[in-house]
Scaffold this motif. Structure first.
Motif, PDB file in Angstrom:
ATOM      1  N   LYS A   9     -21.244 -10.201  -8.112  1.00 27.32           N
ATOM      2  CA  LYS A   9     -21.658 -11.413  -7.404  1.00 27.32           C
ATOM      3  C   LYS A   9     -20.530 -11.985  -6.553  1.00 27.32           C
ATOM      4  O   LYS A   9     -20.773 -12.540  -5.492  1.00 27.32           O
ATOM      5  N   GLY A  10     -19.281 -11.881  -7.040  1.00 25.04           N
ATOM      6  CA  GLY A  10     -18.158 -12.532  -6.346  1.00 25.04           C
ATOM      7  C   GLY A  10     -17.235 -11.569  -5.631  1.00 25.04           C
ATOM      8  O   GLY A  10     -16.018 -11.687  -5.753  1.00 25.04           O
ATOM      9  N   MET A  11     -17.799 -10.606  -4.898  1.00 25.50           N
ATOM     10  CA  MET A  11     -16.947  -9.612  -4.225  1.00 25.50           C
ATOM     11  C   MET A  11     -16.371 -10.169  -2.920  1.00 25.50           C
ATOM     12  O   MET A  11     -17.007 -10.988  -2.258  1.00 25.50           O
ATOM     13  N   ILE A  12     -15.152  -9.719  -2.601  1.00 26.90           N
ATOM     14  CA  ILE A  12     -14.514 -10.100  -1.339  1.00 26.90           C
ATOM     15  C   ILE A  12     -14.236  -8.837  -0.527  1.00 26.90           C
ATOM     16  O   ILE A  12     -14.161  -7.744  -1.076  1.00 26.90           O
ATOM     17  N   ARG A  13     -14.110  -8.994   0.791  1.00 27.16           N
ATOM     18  CA  ARG A  13     -13.777  -7.865   1.663  1.00 27.16           C
ATOM     19  C   ARG A  13     -12.300  -7.965   2.023  1.00 27.16           C
ATOM     20  O   ARG A  13     -11.830  -9.024   2.418  1.00 27.16           O
ATOM     21  N   VAL A  14     -11.577  -6.854   1.866  1.00 30.08           N
ATOM     22  CA  VAL A  14     -10.149  -6.803   2.167  1.00 30.08           C
ATOM     23  C   VAL A  14      -9.929  -5.868   3.350  1.00 30.08           C
ATOM     24  O   VAL A  14     -10.307  -4.698   3.275  1.00 30.08           O
ATOM     25  N   PRO A  15      -9.342  -6.362   4.464  1.00 30.69           N
ATOM     26  CA  PRO A  15      -9.081  -5.459   5.593  1.00 30.69           C
ATOM     27  C   PRO A  15      -7.946  -4.493   5.253  1.00 30.69           C
ATOM     28  O   PRO A  15      -6.905  -4.904   4.743  1.00 30.69           O
ATOM     29  N   LEU A  16      -8.167  -3.202   5.500  1.00 28.87           N
ATOM     30  CA  LEU A  16      -7.169  -2.179   5.190  1.00 28.87           C
ATOM     31  C   LEU A  16      -6.692  -1.512   6.472  1.00 28.87           C
ATOM     32  O   LEU A  16      -7.472  -1.317   7.396  1.00 28.87           O
ATOM     33  N   ARG A  17      -5.404  -1.143   6.509  1.00 28.57           N
ATOM     34  CA  ARG A  17      -4.861  -0.414   7.650  1.00 28.57           C
ATOM     35  C   ARG A  17      -5.104   1.071   7.429  1.00 28.57           C
ATOM     36  O   ARG A  17      -4.699   1.626   6.403  1.00 28.57           O
ATOM     37  N   GLU A  18      -5.761   1.705   8.387  1.00 32.78           N
ATOM     38  CA  GLU A  18      -6.084   3.136   8.349  1.00 32.78           C
ATOM     39  C   GLU A  18      -6.895   3.490   7.097  1.00 32.78           C
ATOM     40  O   GLU A  18      -6.918   4.640   6.669  1.00 32.78           O
ATOM     41  N   GLY A  19      -7.509   2.497   6.464  1.00 33.41           N
ATOM     42  CA  GLY A  19      -8.307   2.724   5.269  1.00 33.41           C
ATOM     43  C   GLY A  19      -7.510   3.148   4.052  1.00 33.41           C
ATOM     44  O   GLY A  19      -8.062   3.611   3.067  1.00 33.41           O
ATOM     45  N   ARG A  20      -6.165   2.977   4.086  1.00 29.15           N
ATOM     46  CA  ARG A  20      -5.358   3.474   2.966  1.00 29.15           C
ATOM     47  C   ARG A  20      -4.329   2.491   2.448  1.00 29.15           C
ATOM     48  O   ARG A  20      -3.863   2.629   1.333  1.00 29.15           O
ATOM     49  N   THR A  21      -3.919   1.479   3.225  1.00 28.49           N
ATOM     50  CA  THR A  21      -2.891   0.537   2.751  1.00 28.49           C
ATOM     51  C   THR A  21      -3.154  -0.856   3.314  1.00 28.49           C
ATOM     52  O   THR A  21      -4.101  -1.070   4.072  1.00 28.49           O
ATOM     53  N   LEU A  22      -2.293  -1.800   2.967  1.00 25.77           N
ATOM     54  CA  LEU A  22      -2.411  -3.178   3.435  1.00 25.77           C
ATOM     55  C   LEU A  22      -1.830  -3.307   4.841  1.00 25.77           C
ATOM     56  O   LEU A  22      -1.029  -2.478   5.269  1.00 25.77           O
ATOM     57  N   HIS A  23      -2.207  -4.370   5.541  1.00 27.55           N
ATOM     58  CA  HIS A  23      -1.678  -4.609   6.887  1.00 27.55           C
ATOM     59  C   HIS A  23      -0.277  -5.203   6.847  1.00 27.55           C
ATOM     60  O   HIS A  23       0.542  -4.941   7.722  1.00 27.55           O
ATOM     61  N   HIS A  24      -0.006  -6.035   5.842  1.00 28.35           N
ATOM     62  CA  HIS A  24       1.299  -6.706   5.757  1.00 28.35           C
ATOM     63  C   HIS A  24       1.606  -7.071   4.311  1.00 28.35           C
ATOM     64  O   HIS A  24       0.735  -7.009   3.450  1.00 28.35           O
ATOM     65  N   ASP A  25       2.856  -7.448   4.056  1.00 29.89           N
ATOM     66  CA  ASP A  25       3.298  -7.827   2.714  1.00 29.89           C
ATOM     67  C   ASP A  25       2.783  -9.234   2.389  1.00 29.89           C
ATOM     68  O   ASP A  25       2.772 -10.103   3.262  1.00 29.89           O
ATOM     69  N   ILE A  26       2.395  -9.444   1.142  1.00 33.14           N
ATOM     70  CA  ILE A  26       1.873 -10.746   0.747  1.00 33.14           C
ATOM     71  C   ILE A  26       2.272 -11.103  -0.685  1.00 33.14           C
ATOM     72  O   ILE A  26       2.486 -10.231  -1.518  1.00 33.14           O
ATOM     73  N   HIS A  27       2.369 -12.408  -0.920  1.00 32.58           N
ATOM     74  CA  HIS A  27       2.619 -12.952  -2.258  1.00 32.58           C
ATOM     75  C   HIS A  27       1.334 -13.589  -2.740  1.00 32.58           C
ATOM     76  O   HIS A  27       0.601 -14.178  -1.951  1.00 32.58           O
TER      77      HIS A  27
END
Length: 192
Positions: free
Chosen positions: A72-90
């Motif tokens: 019910k509570g799913m979120i969408r996460v943008p991925l770079r090239e479908g394999r990693t994150l776009h940037h570092d985050i805390h």
């Protein structure tokens, strides 16, 4: 139950992982009554992920409730090239603090415990993470989700600023080129 007791059960489109089961006992006149709480992470391995918490008298029922809540509570996460994150985050939730870093191809998922389950369900292949606060699985998962919610893609940033995606990404590659030149110059001076 063991703290990192992962279990895989495949749905039609979703992968779900059992992160943690907690057993509690209520002492009554005839003895003890046991209850179970389950923490489950669900994802489609294409950028959508959610987590859920369910409580029941039996383990399978607790897992089923947690899985329903997660879907019910799913979120969408943008991925770079479908394999990693776009940037570092805390990320932070309560005493749980996490650091998530994008990684080059071939790195793999370098994450411990509950965070690994989250990234496997999202479909990330290369990421480096560090848990800096509480090791409580509930807080670690929530902190990871707080971090992932703040993840933005260059396309979104470009749309907000009224620029082209190439302008946003161009800075990223130029920054790396400058770093590479600087390290090359340092190597040459060290050799001389």
């Amino acid at each position: 139950m063991a703290r990192n007791d992962f279990g895989d059960r495949g749905d039609s489109e979703f992968v779900d992982k059992l992160v943690h089961i907690n057993r509690v006992a209520k002492v009554v006149k005839g003895g003890r009554r046991f209850g179970f709480a389950a923490l489950v992470v669900v994802g489609d391995q294409k950028g959508r992920v959610g987590f859920g918490h369910g409580k029941a008298r039996e383990v399978p029922e607790a897992i089923r409730k947690a899985t329903e809540t997660a879907k019910k509570g799913m979120i969408r996460v943008p991925l770079r090239e479908g394999r990693t994150l776009h940037h570092d985050i805390h990320g932070r939730h309560g005493a749980g603090k996490v650091l998530l870093r994008a990684a080059p191809p071939g790195t793999g998922i370098i994450a411990g415990g509950p965070m690994r389950a989250v990234f496997e369900c999202i479909g990330v292949q290369d990421v480096v993470t560090k848990s800096q606060g509480s090791s409580n699985p509930y807080n670690m998962v929530r902190a990871t989700f707080e971090a992932l919610k703040s993840q933005v893609s260059p396309r979104t940033v470009a749309a907000k600023r009224g620029k082209k995606v190439a302008d946003i990404i161009g800075r990223r590659s130029r920054g790396r080129a400058v770093e590479a030149e600087a390290t090359e110059a340092e190597t040459e001076t060290a050799d001389a």
